[in-house]
Design an enzyme around this catalytic site. Structure first.
Site, PDB file in Angstrom:
ATOM      1  N   GLU A 142       0.859  -1.186   0.000  1.00 22.02           N
ATOM      2  CA  GLU A 142       0.000   0.000   0.000  1.00 22.02           C
ATOM      3  C   GLU A 142       0.893   1.233   0.000  1.00 22.02           C
ATOM      4  OE1 GLU A 142      -3.449  -0.199   2.356  1.00 22.02           O
ATOM      5  OE2 GLU A 142      -3.821   1.945   2.361  1.00 22.02           O
ATOM      6  N   ARG A 143       0.617   2.139  -0.945  1.00 23.37           N
ATOM      7  CA  ARG A 143       1.442   3.345  -1.126  1.00 23.37           C
ATOM      8  C   ARG A 143       2.908   2.975  -1.371  1.00 23.37           C
ATOM      9  NH1 ARG A 143      -3.144   5.771  -2.239  1.00 23.37           N
ATOM     10  NH2 ARG A 143      -4.534   5.926  -0.462  1.00 23.37           N
ATOM     11  N   ASN A 185      -3.341  -1.594   7.642  1.00 19.95           N
ATOM     12  CA  ASN A 185      -4.667  -2.046   7.211  1.00 19.95           C
ATOM     13  C   ASN A 185      -4.559  -3.564   7.107  1.00 19.95           C
ATOM     14  OD1 ASN A 185      -5.687   0.562   7.001  1.00 19.95           O
ATOM     15  ND2 ASN A 185      -5.027   0.766   4.875  1.00 19.95           N
ATOM     16  N   GLU A 268     -10.379   4.705   8.833  1.00 16.67           N
ATOM     17  CA  GLU A 268     -10.423   4.253   7.438  1.00 16.67           C
ATOM     18  C   GLU A 268     -10.896   2.797   7.332  1.00 16.67           C
ATOM     19  OE1 GLU A 268      -6.505   5.245   5.914  1.00 16.67           O
ATOM     20  OE2 GLU A 268      -7.137   7.308   5.554  1.00 16.67           O
ATOM     21  N   ARG A 301      -1.719   3.716  16.846  1.00 14.03           N
ATOM     22  CA  ARG A 301      -1.653   4.893  15.972  1.00 14.03           C
ATOM     23  C   ARG A 301      -2.759   5.903  16.301  1.00 14.03           C
ATOM     24  NH1 ARG A 301      -1.993   4.102  10.475  1.00 14.03           N
ATOM     25  NH2 ARG A 301      -0.261   5.427   9.857  1.00 14.03           N
ATOM     26  N   LYS A 342       1.224  10.852  13.591  1.00 14.14           N
ATOM     27  CA  LYS A 342       1.749  11.424  12.345  1.00 14.14           C
ATOM     28  C   LYS A 342       2.218  12.854  12.596  1.00 14.14           C
ATOM     29  CE  LYS A 342      -0.842   8.689   9.024  1.00 14.14           C
ATOM     30  NZ  LYS A 342      -1.575   8.646   7.752  1.00 14.14           N
ATOM     31  N   ASP A 347      -2.247  14.414   6.740  1.00 11.69           N
ATOM     32  CA  ASP A 347      -1.814  13.106   6.249  1.00 11.69           C
ATOM     33  C   ASP A 347      -0.569  13.235   5.378  1.00 11.69           C
ATOM     34  OD1 ASP A 347      -1.770  10.431   5.807  1.00 11.69           O
ATOM     35  OD2 ASP A 347      -3.403  10.401   4.363  1.00 11.69           O
ATOM     36  N   GLU A 369       5.543   9.839  13.678  1.00 13.90           N
ATOM     37  CA  GLU A 369       5.542   9.032  12.453  1.00 13.90           C
ATOM     38  C   GLU A 369       5.791   9.918  11.235  1.00 13.90           C
ATOM     39  OE1 GLU A 369       2.115   6.471  12.077  1.00 13.90           O
ATOM     40  OE2 GLU A 369       2.536   6.010   9.978  1.00 13.90           O
ATOM     41  N   GLU A 375       4.130   8.992  -0.753  1.00 13.18           N
ATOM     42  CA  GLU A 375       2.723   8.979  -1.170  1.00 13.18           C
ATOM     43  C   GLU A 375       2.271  10.325  -1.739  1.00 13.18           C
ATOM     44  OE1 GLU A 375       0.016   7.846   1.923  1.00 13.18           O
ATOM     45  OE2 GLU A 375      -1.766   8.291   0.718  1.00 13.18           O
TER      46      GLU A 375
HETATM   47  C1  GCV Z   1      -2.239   2.455   5.389  1.00 13.28           C
HETATM   48  C2  GCV Z   1      -3.244   7.499   4.346  1.00 13.28           C
HETATM   49  C3  GCV Z   1      -2.964   6.583   3.206  1.00 13.28           C
HETATM   50  C4  GCV Z   1      -3.469   5.176   3.499  1.00 13.28           C
HETATM   51  C5  GCV Z   1      -2.836   4.698   4.807  1.00 13.28           C
HETATM   52  C6  GCV Z   1      -3.212   5.684   5.902  1.00 13.28           C
HETATM   53  C7  GCV Z   1      -2.594   5.333   7.244  1.00 13.28           C
HETATM   54  O1  GCV Z   1      -4.607   7.755   4.450  1.00 13.28           O
HETATM   55  O2  GCV Z   1      -3.531   7.089   2.044  1.00 13.28           O
HETATM   56  O3  GCV Z   1      -3.101   4.347   2.419  1.00 13.28           O
HETATM   57  O4  GCV Z   1      -3.246   3.406   5.136  1.00 13.28           O
HETATM   58  O5  GCV Z   1      -2.764   6.957   5.557  1.00 13.28           O
HETATM   59  O6  GCV Z   1      -1.616   5.970   7.602  1.00 13.28           O
HETATM   60  O7  GCV Z   1      -3.089   4.448   7.916  1.00 13.28           O
END
Ligand code: GCV
Length: 682
Positions: A142-143, A185, A268, A301, A342, A347, A369, A375
């Protein structure tokens, strides 16, 4: 392309050490990290004609362990023609060895100044958003912008893990000590890593262990239901507690040095404690108590927000979410919980203010983080070196100039305002005394590697991985010096022209990227979904227009207390007032905090509209200069690497012009303000 690029450990960097007499004064039997030190030295002297000195032989370099309590520490000192590395333990000796590698010939100069080296952060972690299966939308990583996962293929852990062994060696050489093995995820297949997958987790752990790195698994909060067959995953349910305790026992039975769990909950689409009317302290402590008997840690997180609701209403400003959820929980987390925050409230945008959560939780261990995978910063098609961004974030003085920084909070250094129960974290002065115990944690970042032959897609994106690791070790380090270190190690035979080209392309690349993309901190002008390329109005339509509220009169999000979402009030003084006031809000965050007319004059002296015209035209032009500069070093770096960078720089030029054209045209059409420099706007 067949061979895998060695990143910052090409054989040649071992030459100064490898051509000398080296003694390793430590019994490596039974200690995998000491065995790594011994093997590295043996390989280097074999390759470059040096010798492994015996106990009574004269040596140019002696590596020795003198056990001591406390953090991993080593010293390097030169005397009577011998350089000696004294380390407090095996991991410290490995760090000492690589310190000598980085010093090169300087390690053997008689005027070498004595060095005392210890990491500032206890935890220096890379998370991998790798899926075991290939996800239909997100792909395998992912990303991820560098091919498939180095851990997984064909729906399981790879049989051939040789890339993982190389990766572990690279990370160990720069002091990374924790790695999250799977996506936060968590899908069905990854959830099973915790049960049927444990033998494979043990195989992976065995490859990281010799480099001083512990592995972590991301787990799903719903695992007691989805994997365990229980009717609930309520954190206060005794069966759920027993289920997690048993899972922890199972993991530690096969991976005795397992690091712990990483959790994304209630965000999410990931399940979490809210479903049971519990809060995130209840959720995190459930897992912490399962891990506690074994010394494990939960990285919980703070990226929690309602992705179906935000920006549709001014009262649901997404930037507020993490603070609103977590700051009331300060003091409720067990001490083997690390809250992973974060760096910004949104984001991983190219420009955001630092997250106010970092200042708001004095009684909580807190890791910051960062995102090494690009991304929102060009997806490893654009050369964007993020060292200056991270350094600026880490040095940010949360309670005003001279006070504690973001890096201090992450490292648990000094007293944080509000650490004394009863002190208001929002108003206490930064440099003043507090009563809290140090809460050591560290830095975490999302990795940018994949099974690509250059590891990172764009070969120059390797510099981001290197810089993150070195800043995690020492957040005060000068990022440009770290970039230079990376250049020296990665291109050991580079001439001045190559070094100059690399610096010309990378030194200001973050600023260049910001110049041709979303202006003045407004963020989120990328295409929704995949987040590459411009789509000025693409993100999240609100009843008022786009989330950045651009119309013919102006642009920006009013996050003031006086008339907006009130987000400025989440900061301690002085920032709550600095950001609130148009007169003091820094230009580069202006549109994050304020809605202003296009004609608003910035501190830089130009209007918002003119700023967009200037920065976008100039930023795009700089990408062309970079491509031309790189063309001139053809033949001076390996052809395959030169070719890959050339191809990426060409895409960056194309994309930068697309951004520049769209932004300038958008601003011109909305504002009607002509470009004072007379450039054509389509
Ligand atoms: C792993 C952003 C990204 C998602 C990511 C999320 C996160 O929204 O687009 O791909 O999911 O951050 O940090 O959990």
């Amino acid at each position: 392309m067949s061979a895998v690029h060695p990143m910052w450990l090409p054989d040649d960097v071992f030459r100064p050490l490898g051509r000398r007499a080296v003694r390793v004064d430590a019994d490596a039997s039974g200690d995998p990290v000491l065995a790594t030190v011994r093997d590295e030295v043996a390989a280097a002297v074999t390759r470059f004609g040096g010798t492994l000195a015996g106990p009574d032989d004269r040596a140019d370099l002696v590596l020795t362990v003198e056990p001591a309590d406390g953090p991993d520490t080593h010293t390097v000192a030169r005397s009577a023609g011998t350089t000696t590395v004294r380390a407090t333990g095996a991991r410290a000796l490995l760090h000492g060895l690589h310190d000598v590698v980085r010093l090169g010939e300087r390690a053997f100069a008689d005027d070498l100044a004595e060095r005392h080296v210890a990491p500032v952060n206890e935890l220096r972690m890379l998370d991998h958003w790798d899926n075991v299966d290939v996800h239909p939308v997100m792909g395998q990583v992912e990303r991820g912008y560098a091919g498939g996962s180095i851990f997984y293929a064909d729906g399981r852990v790879r049989d051939d893990l040789s890339r993982v062994a190389q990766y572990a060696r690279l990370l160990g050489s720069v002091g990374i000590n924790a790695v999250g093995l799977n996506n936060v995820n968590v899908h069905r297949t990854e959830a099973r890593l915790l049960t049927d997958g444990l033998p494979d987790v043990a195989r992976l752990a065995a490859l990281f262990r010799p480099h001083g790195i512990r592995v972590f698994l991301s787990v799903s909060f719903a695992a007691p239901i989805t994997v365990g067959g229980l009717p609930t995953s309520d954190p206060l349910d005794p069966d759920v507690q027993a289920w997690w305790a048993q899972r922890a026992a199972d993991v530690y039975a096969v991976v005795p040095d397992f690091g712990g769990f990483v959790v994304k909950a209630d965000s999410e689409g990931q399940p979490g404690p809210f479903a049971y009317g519990r809060d995130h302290a209840d959720g995190a402590n459930l897992l912490a108590r399962a891990l506690r008997p074994f010394g494990g840690t939960v990285f919980w997180r703070a990226f929690v927000y309602d992705h179906r609701q935000d920006w549709r209403d001014r009262s649901t400003d997404r930037a507020r979410a993490a603070f609103d959820h977590f700051s009331p929980l300060d003091g409720r987390f067990d001490d083997n919980v690390v809250l992973q925050v974060k760096y910004g409230p949104m984001d991983f945008q190219a420009r955001e203010p630092v997250s106010p959560v970092i200042a708001a939780m004095p009684r909580t261990r807190l890791a910051v983080e960062l995102q090494v995978t690009q991304e929102y910063t060009g997806q490893q098609r654009h050369a964007v070196w993020l060292g200056p961004q991270w350094s600026q974030i880490l040095r940010f003085p949360l309670w005003g100039e001279g006070g504690r920084t973001v890096a201090d909070v992450a490292a648990g250094l000094g007293d944080r305002p509000g650490a004394d129960p009863g002190t208001d974290p929002g108003t206490a002065p930064g440099a003043g005394p507090g009563a809290g115990a140090p809460r050591r944690a560290g830095l975490v970042a999302v990795s940018n590697v994949g099974d690509d032959a250059f590891w990172t897609g764009h070969p120059l994106a390797q510099a981001n991985l290197y810089t993150f690791a070195r800043l995690a070790w020492d957040p005060e380090a000068d990022p440009l010096a770290l970039l230079d270190e990376w250049v020296t190690l990665t291109f050991p035979s580079a001439d001045d022209e190559v070094r100059a080209a690399l610096h010309a392309i990378l030194d200001d690349s973050w600023r260049t990227y910001e110049d041709y993309t979303a202006p003045l901190g407004v963020g989120f002008m990328v295409r929704p979904g995949h987040h590459y390329g411009p789509d000025v109005d693409g993100y999240e339509y609100t009843p008022w227009g786009t989330y950045h509220f651009a119309d013919r009169d102006g642009i920006g999000v009013d996050r003031t207390r006086a008339t907006g979402t009130g987000f400025t009030g989440q900061y301690p003084a002085p920032w709550r007032d600095v950001y609130e006031d148009l007169a003091t809000c820094p230009d580069d965050l202006l549109l994050f905090f304020h809605h202003v007319p296009w004609s608003h004059v910035l501190h830089s002296g130009v209007s918002v509209a003119q700023h967009v015209y200037d920065t976008h035209a100039d930023g795009a032009a700089r990408t062309e200069a970079n491509a031309a500069r790189w063309a001139r070093v053809a033949g001076r770096v390996p052809d395959d690497l030169h070719g890959r960078v050339t191809e990426r720089l060409a895409e960056q030029v194309r994309s930068a012009h697309e951004w520049s054209d769209q932004l300038r045209s958008y601003v011109h059409r909305h504002s009607g303000i002509p470009d004072a420099r007379g450039r054509t706007i389509h």
